[in-house]
Scaffold this active site. Sequence first.
Site, PDB file in Angstrom:
ATOM      1  N   ALA A  23     -50.571 -33.720  19.472  1.00  0.00           N
ATOM      2  CA  ALA A  23     -50.695 -34.581  18.296  1.00  0.00           C
ATOM      3  C   ALA A  23     -51.773 -34.106  17.318  1.00  0.00           C
ATOM      4  CB  ALA A  23     -50.976 -36.007  18.744  1.00  0.00           C
ATOM      5  N   ASP A 105     -42.597 -35.432  15.848  1.00  0.00           N
ATOM      6  CA  ASP A 105     -42.507 -35.604  14.392  1.00  0.00           C
ATOM      7  C   ASP A 105     -41.647 -34.562  13.677  1.00  0.00           C
ATOM      8  OD1 ASP A 105     -44.186 -33.310  14.331  1.00  0.00           O
ATOM      9  OD2 ASP A 105     -46.015 -34.527  14.172  1.00  0.00           O
ATOM     10  N   HIS A 122     -41.223 -34.059  24.666  1.00  0.00           N
ATOM     11  CA  HIS A 122     -41.270 -35.527  24.635  1.00  0.00           C
ATOM     12  C   HIS A 122     -40.273 -36.129  23.644  1.00  0.00           C
ATOM     13  CE1 HIS A 122     -45.557 -35.333  26.527  1.00  0.00           C
ATOM     14  NE2 HIS A 122     -44.607 -35.225  27.421  1.00  0.00           N
ATOM     15  N   CYS A 130     -29.590 -45.254  22.963  1.00  0.00           N
ATOM     16  CA  CYS A 130     -29.350 -46.529  23.635  1.00  0.00           C
ATOM     17  C   CYS A 130     -29.710 -46.389  25.110  1.00  0.00           C
ATOM     18  CB  CYS A 130     -27.884 -46.949  23.488  1.00  0.00           C
ATOM     19  SG  CYS A 130     -27.507 -48.400  24.511  1.00  0.00           S
ATOM     20  N   CYS A 133     -26.044 -47.038  27.122  1.00  0.00           N
ATOM     21  CA  CYS A 133     -24.868 -46.145  27.048  1.00  0.00           C
ATOM     22  C   CYS A 133     -25.222 -44.765  26.519  1.00  0.00           C
ATOM     23  CB  CYS A 133     -23.769 -46.770  26.192  1.00  0.00           C
ATOM     24  SG  CYS A 133     -24.109 -46.740  24.414  1.00  0.00           S
ATOM     25  N   CYS A 155     -27.835 -51.782  20.279  1.00  0.00           N
ATOM     26  CA  CYS A 155     -26.852 -50.701  20.150  1.00  0.00           C
ATOM     27  C   CYS A 155     -25.565 -51.267  19.541  1.00  0.00           C
ATOM     28  CB  CYS A 155     -26.579 -50.102  21.527  1.00  0.00           C
ATOM     29  SG  CYS A 155     -25.246 -48.896  21.540  1.00  0.00           S
ATOM     30  N   CYS A 158     -22.647 -50.962  22.486  1.00  0.00           N
ATOM     31  CA  CYS A 158     -22.615 -51.736  23.738  1.00  0.00           C
ATOM     32  C   CYS A 158     -23.605 -52.902  23.752  1.00  0.00           C
ATOM     33  CB  CYS A 158     -22.882 -50.809  24.928  1.00  0.00           C
ATOM     34  SG  CYS A 158     -24.618 -50.355  25.093  1.00  0.00           S
ATOM     35  N   SER A 197     -55.035 -33.005  24.141  1.00  0.00           N
ATOM     36  CA  SER A 197     -56.073 -33.307  25.121  1.00  0.00           C
ATOM     37  C   SER A 197     -55.702 -32.704  26.477  1.00  0.00           C
ATOM     38  CB  SER A 197     -56.261 -34.829  25.239  1.00  0.00           C
ATOM     39  OG  SER A 197     -55.035 -35.446  25.582  1.00  0.00           O
ATOM     40  N   ASN A 221     -58.980 -26.804  19.917  1.00  0.00           N
ATOM     41  CA  ASN A 221     -58.991 -28.257  19.802  1.00  0.00           C
ATOM     42  C   ASN A 221     -60.292 -28.673  19.112  1.00  0.00           C
ATOM     43  OD1 ASN A 221     -57.376 -30.595  20.416  1.00  0.00           O
ATOM     44  ND2 ASN A 221     -58.905 -31.209  21.921  1.00  0.00           N
TER      45      ASN A 221
HETATM   46  P1  NAD Z   1     -53.817 -36.599  22.329  1.00  0.00           P
HETATM   47  O1  NAD Z   1     -53.906 -37.720  21.338  1.00  0.00           O
HETATM   48  O2  NAD Z   1     -54.011 -36.907  23.744  1.00  0.00           O
HETATM   49  O3  NAD Z   1     -54.863 -35.448  21.951  1.00  0.00           O
HETATM   50  C1  NAD Z   1     -54.977 -34.912  20.656  1.00  0.00           C
HETATM   51  C2  NAD Z   1     -56.163 -33.966  20.643  1.00  0.00           C
HETATM   52  O4  NAD Z   1     -56.206 -33.319  19.367  1.00  0.00           O
HETATM   53  C3  NAD Z   1     -57.521 -34.683  20.815  1.00  0.00           C
HETATM   54  O5  NAD Z   1     -58.273 -34.028  21.818  1.00  0.00           O
HETATM   55  C4  NAD Z   1     -58.181 -34.561  19.431  1.00  0.00           C
HETATM   56  O6  NAD Z   1     -59.575 -34.434  19.501  1.00  0.00           O
HETATM   57  C5  NAD Z   1     -57.544 -33.318  18.883  1.00  0.00           C
HETATM   58  N1  NAD Z   1     -57.448 -33.266  17.408  1.00  0.00           N
HETATM   59  C6  NAD Z   1     -57.023 -34.246  16.579  1.00  0.00           C
HETATM   60  N2  NAD Z   1     -57.003 -33.798  15.308  1.00  0.00           N
HETATM   61  C7  NAD Z   1     -57.445 -32.514  15.335  1.00  0.00           C
HETATM   62  C8  NAD Z   1     -57.652 -31.518  14.332  1.00  0.00           C
HETATM   63  N3  NAD Z   1     -57.366 -31.739  13.043  1.00  0.00           N
HETATM   64  N4  NAD Z   1     -58.131 -30.311  14.716  1.00  0.00           N
HETATM   65  C9  NAD Z   1     -58.422 -30.056  16.034  1.00  0.00           C
HETATM   66  N5  NAD Z   1     -58.232 -30.959  17.021  1.00  0.00           N
HETATM   67  C10 NAD Z   1     -57.747 -32.173  16.675  1.00  0.00           C
HETATM   68  O7  NAD Z   1     -52.399 -35.902  22.066  1.00  0.00           O
HETATM   69  P2  NAD Z   1     -51.451 -35.083  23.047  1.00  0.00           P
HETATM   70  O8  NAD Z   1     -52.261 -34.255  23.987  1.00  0.00           O
HETATM   71  O9  NAD Z   1     -50.414 -34.482  22.189  1.00  0.00           O
HETATM   72  O10 NAD Z   1     -50.743 -36.158  23.985  1.00  0.00           O
HETATM   73  C11 NAD Z   1     -50.336 -37.407  23.502  1.00  0.00           C
HETATM   74  C12 NAD Z   1     -48.883 -37.769  23.436  1.00  0.00           C
HETATM   75  O11 NAD Z   1     -48.819 -38.368  22.183  1.00  0.00           O
HETATM   76  C13 NAD Z   1     -47.842 -36.697  23.388  1.00  0.00           C
HETATM   77  O12 NAD Z   1     -46.927 -36.970  24.358  1.00  0.00           O
HETATM   78  C14 NAD Z   1     -47.122 -36.875  22.022  1.00  0.00           C
HETATM   79  O13 NAD Z   1     -45.736 -37.032  22.209  1.00  0.00           O
HETATM   80  C15 NAD Z   1     -47.603 -38.181  21.497  1.00  0.00           C
HETATM   81  N6  NAD Z   1     -47.937 -38.239  20.046  1.00  0.00           N
HETATM   82  C16 NAD Z   1     -47.284 -37.474  19.130  1.00  0.00           C
HETATM   83  C17 NAD Z   1     -47.619 -37.551  17.789  1.00  0.00           C
HETATM   84  C18 NAD Z   1     -46.874 -36.677  16.807  1.00  0.00           C
HETATM   85  O14 NAD Z   1     -45.708 -36.366  17.034  1.00  0.00           O
HETATM   86  N7  NAD Z   1     -47.508 -36.259  15.711  1.00  0.00           N
HETATM   87  C19 NAD Z   1     -48.642 -38.410  17.367  1.00  0.00           C
HETATM   88  C20 NAD Z   1     -49.297 -39.211  18.339  1.00  0.00           C
HETATM   89  C21 NAD Z   1     -48.936 -39.099  19.683  1.00  0.00           C
END
Ligand code: NAD
Length: 248
Positions: A23, A105, A122, A130, A133, A155, A158, A197, A221
């Site tokens: 994310a 996203d 994910h 649904c 179904c 849905c 169904c 994370s 990160n």
């Molecule tokens: P997480 O929220 O657990 O971790 C995100 C990490 O990114 C954090 O450690 C944070 O410090 C770091 N971070 C945030 N912005 C940053 C930046 N600009 N530069 C550097 N680091 C940055 O997310 P995860 O590990 O992806 O796991 C969470 C679950 O959340 C996943 O399964 C995902 O499907 C879902 N999710 C997806 C979205 C999306 O599609 N954009 C958004 C929120 C959650």
Amino acid sequence: MEVLQQARGWVEAASRIVVFTGAGISTDSGIPDFRGPNGLWTKNPAAEKASTLQHYLADPELRKLAWQNRLHSPAWEAQPNEAHRAVLKLETAGRLLALVTQNIDELHQKAGNDPAKVIEVHGTMHWTRCWECNDRRPMLSVLERVRAGEDDPPCELCGGVLKSDTISFGQALVPEVIDAALSAADRCDVLIAAGSSLSVFPAANVVPRAKNAGAKIVILNGEPTKMDRFADAVILGRLAETLPALCG
Ligand code: NAD
């Protein structure tokens, strides 16, 4: 930065790179993460409930809230940022084996990555499924029904419970999809984990799998992750800056 230069060298020499994103790569596109300093769950721990399958299926009030959150999600307007574009460069250079993402996203595809390279472990928020179904529909068509007054649209085939076609907590992953991700990790020469994370399993297992296969592990990160101990290089900073610096 010496570590960055060293990691850049590995990336330049690699021919089978796997990028694993979370994310954090999309926060600069205006989509909040879950566990970062400004994450949805960091600010409101109760929000985690809506992402848990058992609660979602059992509680119509929670589903109504979830549909409102989907309707107003910043993801519909979001555009890829510099970090997504840096990943695209690896594909353009012919060195990207796979792009494994936990994100729902579709911003990697919007940035121009070949959908065939993107492994969405994910799922995607751009489709509904649904629960009864398995019928699959574009999310925007269902959001039209919410806008028109259905607060928990069932849905149309169904009458079953609809949810986004994403993997909630407590829901099994799609075996072929997670297998494809782990098998790519087994075959890569460099694994870049960016903006996660690294605390959601089994997705995060791509890191130890790649390590076991002898790949260099580069973790980018904004803060330490659960898997920094596996990394050959840890690069802290904003991904919109660090990923372009790494992928050039
Ligand atoms: P997480 O929220 O657990 O971790 C995100 C990490 O990114 C954090 O450690 C944070 O410090 C770091 N971070 C945030 N912005 C940053 C930046 N600009 N530069 C550097 N680091 C940055 O997310 P995860 O590990 O992806 O796991 C969470 C679950 O959340 C996943 O399964 C995902 O499907 C879902 N999710 C997806 C979205 C999306 O599609 N954009 C958004 C929120 C959650």
